[in-house]
Structures are given as C-alpha cells and as structure tokens.
Design an enzyme around this catalytic site. Structure first.
Site, short mmCIF file in Angstrom:
data_model
loop_
_atom_site.label_atom_id
_atom_site.label_comp_id
_atom_site.label_asym_id
_atom_site.label_seq_id
_atom_site.Cartn_x
_atom_site.Cartn_y
_atom_site.Cartn_z
N GLU B 43 32.91 36.65 41.17
CA GLU B 43 33.43 37.11 42.46
C GLU B 43 32.74 36.37 43.62
O GLU B 43 31.52 36.22 43.62
CB GLU B 43 33.16 38.63 42.59
CG GLU B 43 33.81 39.27 43.82
CD GLU B 43 33.52 40.77 43.90
OE1 GLU B 43 32.66 41.24 43.14
OE2 GLU B 43 34.18 41.46 44.71
N LYS B 118 41.96 42.54 46.10
CA LYS B 118 41.19 43.68 45.57
C LYS B 118 41.68 45.00 46.13
O LYS B 118 41.72 45.20 47.35
CB LYS B 118 39.71 43.46 45.92
CG LYS B 118 38.74 44.43 45.28
CD LYS B 118 37.30 43.96 45.57
CE LYS B 118 36.24 44.76 44.87
NZ LYS B 118 34.89 44.18 45.02
N CYS B 155 36.02 43.30 40.37
CA CYS B 155 34.80 44.13 40.42
C CYS B 155 35.04 45.65 40.49
O CYS B 155 35.34 46.26 39.49
CB CYS B 155 33.91 43.65 41.56
SG CYS B 155 32.17 44.12 41.30
#
Lengths: 295, 295
Positions: B43, B118, B155
C-alpha cells in the site's frame, strides 16, 4: 457480570437414543454442578448423525419443540436447579411434512426462551440434510440472558460470514455452533488436515471480524453409514475462540469431554474499541450481498 | 490457463520518494523477468506511511491517476514488455479537495484497465486515514485479465467479510490487498502476536468462505512518526492463502522480498464443487446486513 463459565458437551452417540440422551443429560448436569452457566450440546445430540443416508424412517426421530417436550422438560429441570442456560440441538417436527434442524434455548430460570432454525442446509455425500430439514424461516437469533447475549447458529451456517455478521449485529456476545462434522475415511489422508483447518479458520475469522466469542461443539467417534457405505469419523475438537480469533480451549479429537472455560465478556468491548470495525462498515455499499452472483 | 505465477513486492520506504519508486520498479521488473504474471505492490509504496500524523503538507504526495501519470507510464512499460499485470497502490488526487487511497490495475498489454478506491477507511492512533482519504465510491472491483479475474481491496478492507464476499461475487479468483500494517512499539509485547494472528486469520477466513485465493502485500521496517511520537514497526509477512485458507507462501517479518509463487486456479473450481457454499447462501435473509446495527 463480565466473567462467565461456559461448557461444551462433546460425546459419541450409539444407536440407542435413550442412552445418548441420558449420557448427554448427565454431562450437562455435571457441567452445571461445576458452575458452567451456559451449556451447549453438539448438533442433534440425541441420535447418531442419521443424515448420512436419505431414509424416511428417520423422520420418527423428530419431535415437537415446546414446554411439553420430554427432553426440554428434563433440560429445564437442570437449568432451573443450577441457574444455567442450556442450548440444545434437536430434530424438530413443526408440522406434518415440515421438519427443521433446530436449537432450543432454555434460560437460567428453566424457561424455553425460544428456538433458532438452521438457515443454511447442506447436501453432500454423507450429509444429506436437504432431504430432512426445511431451511429455517426465523432468521438470525440472539437471546438476551443473565449471562450475556447468546447467538445461535448451527453447523453448515458456520461457513457463512453473513450468518455470523447478522447474529453479531443483533448483539451476540457469543455465537454457539452445535456441529456434526468429520472426515470421510476415503478422503482423510489427502484432505483431512486441510478440511479441519479450514473449518477452524473460518470460524476464528468470524470471531475477529465481529469482535465476539465463537464456540463450536462437535461430536466424536466413527459412525458407520446405515447403507454400509463407509461412514463419518467425527473430528471432535470442540473449541472456544476469543474476539482475537485465538483458541482459548479445545477438546480432543476422539474423546468425550465436558469442556468448561471461563470467558471474559469485557474483552468484547475492549477489542471493539481498539479495532472499531463496526464504526467503519460501508453499509451504503453492501446491497448486492443479497444476490446469488453478480453477473 | 490454470497456473499463474504471482509476485508480492515487500519493501521498506525512506523519506526519498524517488528512491522508493526506483526500488519498487526494479523489484517489479525483476519479478516480471522471473515470469511473474500478476505483480502487486504494498500500500502507498512510493512513500513512507504518512498517515501516522495529520499534516496538510502530505497532500503534495497525491497524484492524478491516468495514462499520463509518470509512475503509471513506467509501470505500463514493464507490464507491456513482459506481459505482466501490475497492481499498484497510489495516493490519488481526484479533484481539488478529493483524495483517495487507490489501486491502479495495469493489464498485460500495458493499459491502465481501471482503478479501485479503498472503501473502508481507518482512523486510529498512527493510522489517521480519514484525514487524507475520502471513502471510495466505485464499489467493489474485479478486473478480468488474461491470467484470471483479479479482485482488489486495500488494507482496512481486509477486516470486512462483506468486502471480500462482494468481490468474490463479482467473480474474483484472487483478492489482492496492498497493506500497511504493523506494531506500535508500546503495544507489541502485550498484543503483538494476537494482532498479527488476527490479521492473518481473518483473511484466511475470507479465502475459505469464498473459495478463492487471498494475497496480502505489506511493507517492512520501522518508520518513525513525523511528530516524534513513537512510530510503526511494519510487520511484513506478506502472504498467499489458497482457497482452503492455507498459507502457501509467506515473506519474512523484516526483509525486503520479491515473493513469487505459482498458484493453480483450478483449485477454485475444485474447492467450490466439494464445498458448495455459494449454492446454499440464504440470500433471502441477508437484507439487514445493510444496517449499522440491528437494535
């Protein structure tokens, strides 16, 4: 009340239903005497796992689940005497032609607080449950008891993150899974370890994702298939996972056991504050989870 | 094509963005030379994990993600030369005042096939992402490539079963999670192992529940907090899980690594036939998953 002792009743079953029931009741009573305040049976604890074959004759095992049910009465007596909650997995006859794989929850006063009917029904070699059980229509259930909020799911449900999530969203502190799972002897050598690990892992994952305790209660010993076609070696290993997905206690692979452990419900609050997954759920983006497949 | 080699690019980052980018590009090219056909970065691989503090100055790191982006151009060149798919995690400037934590997927022809933004954004000590990143509004994404259907999440998404499920329902064979996660030194002794295990377990659980591969790519080394307030020791251990939730390859805790492994996509079909979880989903009962809490 933050700390509560829970008990997992793991045993084998013979063809003698009376014997199985007596054994389980004795184990439950022993657990209660030893201060266990939430006691959970394995799936369909009164009988062998008859779903190995499709046989109309086995519908005779089904029973109405209410206060007049003889097993419920016996469990209520124990429950009331020791102020323990009992989660009992039974084969329910709801109506002529409608049968369910059902859990009854008896609260610490000995009252039948309610039932949960297995939502996800398997149908695979030696696990022909779609033949016996109509899929549950009560949705997901949480019972608020003196000892915490108890969520109930059953066996095949344990592979479904949706079932665990919905039960957690209803407030479950602990999710109990009465279970009947084992190895097919012909597969065990090649796939046995992978299968067991996958089963344990997915449930530990539910504990992490939902910041709650997860408890699986399984049976032990080999049960031959009534049609003479191999059988199932139930893999025991009933376990308790904490909200970090850590197994805090686990029963043996092949022995009858009353697994008792004290758990600390404070850990749920603590874990969810440090890891606030519920805060950040994108509930605006989950609609399509109600689709079979997104083509 | 059933077998495909994938590569996970795990490295440390200095304060020098140019240096980080060059290092990553070199590692990606090395992976491609070694026949890796799907290559995934950690990331925000171009910078240190700046979200340890809330500082307006760091918005300068953001960039527009399109074919003219210099990093995308360099990645496309490698991608095209070696016919490899590249998944790159970047800090996106979408508009004045709208920034995202974004993944770009460059297909084996060197074309920017699309992006994923995300969806779940954390905000916890040392992980102040809500300050920088607007939550994604593209939903869940799967890119059909020559080497399989690639799902991308990032994540914090990895703690959400809904995100994995929706990505799987869109056909993902492999779900990639570029990640930046580590230990806070003051917590490591008491909670470090539990935190790491929970992280690994919940993702292995997604692999089991969805019968697909799951890949997490994390960074390594300690990065001090720019405000002098402790820092994060990134825990590396980038890994690949198969559809049984088994870790088939895992990188070290503290070394830079190009982790390459061949995976067999046939296993997805095989696993889902033996364990037909998708067949039995009770999609009529999942509506309330779009609620924050079921009161």
């Amino acid at each position: 009340m933050d700390k509560v002792a829970i008990a997992l009743i793991q045993h084998s079953c013979s063809e003698d239903i009376k014997e199985n029931e007596e054994k389980a009741l004795n184990m439950i009573e022993t657990a209660a005497k030893n201060e266990a305040k939430i006691i959970c049976t394995q799936e369909l604890f009164k009988t062998r796992y008859f779903c190995q074959v499709e046989d109309w004759d086995y519908f005779k095992y089904a029973e109405e689940i209410n206060e007049n049910n003889e097993t419920i009465k016996k469990l209520s007596k124990i429950s009331k005497e020791y102020s323990s909650v009992i989660i009992a997995s039974l084969f329910e006859k709801r109506a002529k032609g409608i049968y369910h794989n059902t859990v009854a929850l008896i609260n610490e006063k000995g009252t039948l607080a309610g039932i949960y009917r297995k939502m996800h029904i398997p149908d695979d070699p030696h696990f022909y449950e779609k033949f016996y059980f109509t899929p549950g229509d009560l949705g997901y259930k949480v019972f608020k008891t003196k000892y915490g909020n108890i969520g109930t799911l059953i066996c095949w449900d344990q592979w479904y993150p949706e079932a665990a999530r919905l039960t957690a969203l209803k407030g479950a502190d602990i999710i109990f899974y009465p279970t009947a799972i084992g190895w097919l002897p012909e597969e065990k050598e090649e796939y046995g370890e992978s299968q067991y690990n996958a089963w344990e892992t997915v449930q530990r994952g539910h504990a992490v994702a939902n910041g709650c305790y997860v408890v699986a209660v399984n049976r032990v010993e080999f049960e031959p298939s009534p049609d003479g076609n191999s059988g199932i070696e139930f893999w025991g290993q009933s376990f308790i996972s904490n909200p970090y997905g850590e197994i805090i206690k686990k029963a043996s692979v092949n022995k009858e056991e009353i697994l008792i452990s004290e758990i600390d419900l404070k850990m749920i609050d603590e874990t969810r504050i440090v890891w606030p997954f519920f805060r950040d759920r994108r509930i605006d983006s989950y609609q399509e989870i109600t689709k079979r497949w997104i083509d």
